[in-house]
Write a protein that holds these residues in place. Sequence first.
Motif, PDB file in Angstrom:
ATOM      1  N   HIS A 232      38.938  39.061  31.353  1.00  0.00           N
ATOM      2  CA  HIS A 232      39.442  38.198  30.293  1.00  0.00           C
ATOM      3  C   HIS A 232      39.768  36.817  30.855  1.00  0.00           C
ATOM      4  O   HIS A 232      39.452  35.788  30.249  1.00  0.00           O
ATOM      5  N   LYS A 233      40.405  36.799  32.046  1.00  0.00           N
ATOM      6  CA  LYS A 233      40.761  35.512  32.648  1.00  0.00           C
ATOM      7  C   LYS A 233      39.523  34.743  33.084  1.00  0.00           C
ATOM      8  O   LYS A 233      39.514  33.518  33.078  1.00  0.00           O
ATOM      9  N   GLU A 234      38.469  35.467  33.499  1.00  0.00           N
ATOM     10  CA  GLU A 234      37.239  34.787  33.914  1.00  0.00           C
ATOM     11  C   GLU A 234      36.589  34.075  32.742  1.00  0.00           C
ATOM     12  O   GLU A 234      36.040  32.995  32.886  1.00  0.00           O
TER      13      GLU A 234
ATOM     14  N   VAL B 144      42.922  42.590  47.746  1.00  0.00           N
ATOM     15  CA  VAL B 144      44.120  41.792  48.023  1.00  0.00           C
ATOM     16  C   VAL B 144      43.907  40.349  47.554  1.00  0.00           C
ATOM     17  O   VAL B 144      44.768  39.749  46.901  1.00  0.00           O
ATOM     18  N   ARG B 145      42.729  39.813  47.857  1.00  0.00           N
ATOM     19  CA  ARG B 145      42.473  38.417  47.473  1.00  0.00           C
ATOM     20  C   ARG B 145      42.315  38.279  45.960  1.00  0.00           C
ATOM     21  O   ARG B 145      42.704  37.263  45.374  1.00  0.00           O
ATOM     22  N   ILE B 146      41.716  39.307  45.319  1.00  0.00           N
ATOM     23  CA  ILE B 146      41.590  39.248  43.866  1.00  0.00           C
ATOM     24  C   ILE B 146      42.980  39.252  43.229  1.00  0.00           C
ATOM     25  O   ILE B 146      43.267  38.495  42.303  1.00  0.00           O
ATOM     26  N   LYS B 147      43.859  40.098  43.780  1.00  0.00           N
ATOM     27  CA  LYS B 147      45.232  40.172  43.260  1.00  0.00           C
ATOM     28  C   LYS B 147      45.918  38.801  43.378  1.00  0.00           C
ATOM     29  O   LYS B 147      46.590  38.341  42.464  1.00  0.00           O
ATOM     30  N   ARG B 148      45.726  38.132  44.526  1.00  0.00           N
ATOM     31  CA  ARG B 148      46.336  36.816  44.714  1.00  0.00           C
ATOM     32  C   ARG B 148      45.761  35.786  43.742  1.00  0.00           C
ATOM     33  O   ARG B 148      46.475  34.936  43.221  1.00  0.00           O
ATOM     34  N   ALA B 149      44.456  35.862  43.532  1.00  0.00           N
ATOM     35  CA  ALA B 149      43.799  34.837  42.710  1.00  0.00           C
ATOM     36  C   ALA B 149      44.054  35.049  41.221  1.00  0.00           C
ATOM     37  O   ALA B 149      44.292  34.093  40.489  1.00  0.00           O
ATOM     38  N   TYR B 150      43.999  36.297  40.777  1.00  0.00           N
ATOM     39  CA  TYR B 150      44.093  36.559  39.336  1.00  0.00           C
ATOM     40  C   TYR B 150      45.440  37.153  38.923  1.00  0.00           C
ATOM     41  O   TYR B 150      45.752  37.212  37.740  1.00  0.00           O
ATOM     42  N   GLY B 151      46.193  37.686  39.893  1.00  0.00           N
ATOM     43  CA  GLY B 151      47.452  38.333  39.558  1.00  0.00           C
ATOM     44  C   GLY B 151      47.295  39.716  38.985  1.00  0.00           C
ATOM     45  O   GLY B 151      48.241  40.287  38.432  1.00  0.00           O
ATOM     46  N   THR B 152      46.103  40.299  39.060  1.00  0.00           N
ATOM     47  CA  THR B 152      45.899  41.650  38.540  1.00  0.00           C
ATOM     48  C   THR B 152      44.727  42.302  39.266  1.00  0.00           C
ATOM     49  O   THR B 152      43.867  41.604  39.813  1.00  0.00           O
ATOM     50  N   VAL B 153      44.716  43.653  39.310  1.00  0.00           N
ATOM     51  CA  VAL B 153      43.556  44.349  39.863  1.00  0.00           C
ATOM     52  C   VAL B 153      42.909  45.234  38.799  1.00  0.00           C
ATOM     53  O   VAL B 153      42.134  46.115  39.108  1.00  0.00           O
ATOM     54  N   GLU B 154      43.279  44.990  37.515  1.00  0.00           N
ATOM     55  CA  GLU B 154      42.652  45.739  36.421  1.00  0.00           C
ATOM     56  C   GLU B 154      41.429  44.955  35.960  1.00  0.00           C
ATOM     57  O   GLU B 154      41.516  43.767  35.644  1.00  0.00           O
ATOM     58  N   GLU B 155      40.284  45.647  35.896  1.00  0.00           N
ATOM     59  CA  GLU B 155      39.044  44.939  35.650  1.00  0.00           C
ATOM     60  C   GLU B 155      39.058  44.199  34.302  1.00  0.00           C
ATOM     61  O   GLU B 155      38.672  43.037  34.222  1.00  0.00           O
ATOM     62  N   ASN B 156      39.525  44.869  33.232  1.00  0.00           N
ATOM     63  CA  ASN B 156      39.463  44.212  31.925  1.00  0.00           C
ATOM     64  C   ASN B 156      40.358  42.983  31.861  1.00  0.00           C
ATOM     65  O   ASN B 156      40.061  42.017  31.181  1.00  0.00           O
ATOM     66  N   GLU B 157      41.472  43.010  32.661  1.00  0.00           N
ATOM     67  CA  GLU B 157      42.385  41.860  32.620  1.00  0.00           C
ATOM     68  C   GLU B 157      41.789  40.635  33.298  1.00  0.00           C
ATOM     69  O   GLU B 157      41.860  39.524  32.788  1.00  0.00           O
ATOM     70  N   PHE B 158      41.155  40.846  34.496  1.00  0.00           N
ATOM     71  CA  PHE B 158      40.621  39.623  35.126  1.00  0.00           C
ATOM     72  C   PHE B 158      39.315  39.191  34.480  1.00  0.00           C
ATOM     73  O   PHE B 158      38.966  38.015  34.519  1.00  0.00           O
TER      74      PHE B 158
END
Lengths: 501, 118
Positions: free
Chosen positions: B113-115, B97-111
Amino acid sequence: MFVQHFPVLPIILPLIAAPLCILVGRSHLAWILATLVSALSFYVSVDLLLTTIEQGVLSYAIGGWEPPWGIEIRIDAASAMILSVVTGISTLVLVYAKESIVKEIDSRQHTLFYTAHLLCLTGLSGILSTGDAFNLFVFLEISSLATYTLVSLGADKRCLTAAFRYLVMGTIGATFILIGVGMMYMKTGTLNMIDLSARIAEFDSNRTLNTGLAFILVGVSIKLALFPLHMWLPPAYTHAPSAVSAFLASTATKVAVYVMVRFIFTIYGAEYVFYTMSMDIILLVLAIVAIFKCSFMATVQSNVKTMLAYSSVAQIGYMILGISLASNLGLMAGLLHIFNHALMKGALFMAVGAVLFRTGSVDIKAFQGLGKQMPLTMAAFTIAGLSIIGVPLTVGFVSKWYLVTAALEQQHWVVAFLVLLGSLLAIVYIGRILEAAYFKKPSQLTAGKDIKEAPMLMLVPMWGLVIANIYFGIDTSLSVTAADSAAQWLTQAVTETGAKQ
Amino acid sequence: MNFIVEHYNYWVVVFLMMVGFYIVISANNLVKKIVGLNVFQTSVFMMYISIGKVTGGSAPIAAEGITTYSNPLPHVLILTAIVVGVATTAVGLALIVRIKRAYGTVEENEFEHKEELI
């Protein structure tokens, strides 16, 4: 009268205090409560350590249910020694945490931080004192769940993904241990460690037991971040709040090393693991690769916390190396290094936390010129860094000395040489920071800012550890006696069961 | 063939364990990873319950005329392990839930990329 309940207190005290921390509501009160409880556990642990060195093992039946039916709390010199380290570090970290978490953790979550810290302490003390294999799994999971929460409290959002990866890896590791314990139970019908060791000794070699051992060793290796199962550790330690990194780096993985020692020496017996299964060569090779690969990785990091995290994995390599030598002296060197590494890594992470507190960054560029601006913090970093390298008069030298002696005792000339070579890499990665701090001008990150020395509440625990680094480097009598009697006790249990056959 | 049929419960355990493990490794979506982790843990619960079975034993309840009981201890142990599993799932989902709030996604490759952009 009260003294007879001492063995269970390091588990019970933090467990009761943890929910109280939420109930008192205020960060300040929770801090006082947590620190007091942790200090009290430390006092009890040291008392237990002195008792066990004198009298040998202490056994306590929880709820009055006699072992092997009930769960037994069983404290010998090895558990009491590491218990003292864990509770001692926990107390110092809690003192340090008050100032440190102000900038790193949202103020609404301060009481939750203390709760999670105490729960983690409960789990770690439980692992160290229990005499029951399944109970050990439960305590392992209590401490791990608290750890995932602690890591996710960081300010940087990358701490969330780090905590999630840690959770996935940690759960797989714990489930592996669960499978292994199940297989031991399948064959022996008991979970009490002493019973287990007696019954496993009756089987010469058995496929179920071998598979169980394999599952347990892989599971524990994930928990203690043995190369190549260490991938969760660097991100978790990098993005966790500084107080959490300091606590975890000096206790959590060390307790996992203890679990491995317990399974190898007490339950399965060194002969079974090292001669029948020849695990020693596997552990030895992995330990040496860990030392070199991760020391090298540490030399190329620009984030100082990541660097220290890789250095931790390398240092765990030294501990496993000591254990894999399969001798009394090797085991003693491994246990001694658990104690010594907790002192040095705790101090290093605290110093980095202080730098983060003042400069807002842990990049190596932020360290430039800090030798003049934060002289006390950087002096602490320097001494603890010298200890990691293994310079004489520090604890690092003592552990390297015993490791090399243990390797030479078994004619492993190459291993002894590699241990010394590994220290050279430590000179490189610690040297980079010292060069930046003392010989470079402040970079753009910190230029023009007025950077003061860290606050008193952070300096005192940091220097407490630094002084311990030097004290135990010169007067080794207490730490060496404890490690020696712990190693004697562990290997003696093996020869006793061997004699029964 | 007999070997497979007689130990069918253990084959189920091995199959579930591998399925769960594979999902944990291969899934890109974090919720699916948690599901995989649960399947993996459940297989171990089933292994423990299989251990407790005594051939010809009845349910472990004291009654007249019954002398052989199944071993109740593994069931009790696994009750504890189930609680641990539930707690792990809860912490994992809370993190998601917190990852979704912080990154806007729960797909590993997408976050991931954002990291890299941080």
